[in-house]
Motif scaffolding. Structure first.
Motif, short mmCIF file in Angstrom:
data_model
loop_
_atom_site.label_atom_id
_atom_site.label_comp_id
_atom_site.label_asym_id
_atom_site.label_seq_id
_atom_site.Cartn_x
_atom_site.Cartn_y
_atom_site.Cartn_z
N THR A 190 0.81 -1.22 0.00
CA THR A 190 0.00 0.00 0.00
C THR A 190 0.84 1.27 0.00
N GLN A 191 2.10 1.16 0.43
CA GLN A 191 2.96 2.34 0.51
C GLN A 191 4.40 1.97 0.19
N ILE A 192 5.00 2.75 -0.72
CA ILE A 192 6.42 2.61 -1.02
C ILE A 192 7.07 3.94 -0.70
N GLY A 193 7.93 3.95 0.29
CA GLY A 193 8.50 5.20 0.79
C GLY A 193 9.62 5.75 -0.08
N LYS A 194 10.21 6.85 0.38
CA LYS A 194 11.30 7.52 -0.33
C LYS A 194 12.47 6.56 -0.57
N SER A 195 12.85 6.43 -1.83
CA SER A 195 13.99 5.59 -2.22
C SER A 195 13.88 4.17 -1.68
N ALA A 196 12.65 3.70 -1.49
CA ALA A 196 12.45 2.39 -0.86
C ALA A 196 13.07 1.24 -1.65
N ILE A 197 12.87 1.25 -2.95
CA ILE A 197 13.54 0.23 -3.78
C ILE A 197 14.44 0.90 -4.81
#
Length: 203
Positions: free
Chosen positions: A41-48
């Motif tokens: 539901t959420q992909i944060g800053k620079s997550a991948i």
């Protein structure tokens, strides 16, 4: 979480994982990675961002995604297609920086989100936005979606939720009214040109 991690074996995340926090996999090196992106539901800053390039699959469907953070997909340049749905309510700046040259963004809603001006900065000029049939004109007139030069329509199932039906209808009406205004202006100019030609002919 896994920032700068070196994992020689495979990493498989649980289907219960819903959030990838900021810098979750930033600059990590993982031999094999398995994760059901359809549940996140959420992909944060620079997550991948900057994750090893060949472990993100060529086709990713974000069926439940609500928020895509700054530089979230940075250097995910082996993925051919990303899919987004009406659950999405936020795309932060530079989210698609350094993605694949001819990447395709399939958006299953005919209602463009209000996004930061630089949401699509770094997206290649060869990228394609694919939207439901009949909604191309709306995206062409909605910044910053309009910054994507190649917008195509396709027989996608429009994916509305209760919160954006009214907004989608309103945007359709506004686009139609803008078209009507444009046609009226064009018609007025045509009448004026005809009048000038006739007047000069008489003279």
């Amino acid at each position: 979480c896994f920032e700068n991690a070196l994992i020689d074996e495979s990493l498989k995340l649980s289907t219960q994982v819903r959030v990838l926090p900021d810098d979750c996999f930033k600059k990590s090196k993982i031999n094999k990675f398995s994760f059901p992106f359809c549940n996140v539901t959420q992909i944060g800053k620079s997550a991948i961002g900057n994750i090893q390039k060949d472990i993100i699959p060529p086709f990713v469907s974000f069926e439940s995604l609500k928020s895509l953070g700054k530089l979230a997909l940075n250097y995910c340049n082996q993925t051919d297609t990303f899919e987004f749905f009406s659950t999405l309510d936020k795309i932060d700046v530079d989210a698609f920086m350094n993605t694949k040259d001819n990447v395709k963004l399939r958006y299953f809603s005919s209602c463009p989100l209000r996004l930061p001006a630089n949401a699509f900065r770094g997206l290649s000029d060869n990228a394609t936005l694919i939207v439901p049939k009949g909604s191309k004109i709306i995206f062409q007139n909605a910044a910053p979606w309009s910054s994507i030069s190649n917008i195509q329509e396709c027989e996608l199932d429009m994916d509305y939720d209760d919160n954006n039906i009214v907004m989608a209808i309103t945007m359709h009406i506004n686009a139609f009214m803008n078209l009507v205004r444009y046609c009226n202006i064009a018609l007025s100019v045509s009448y004026l040109l005809v009048y000038v030609v006739i007047r000069n002919t008489k003279v």
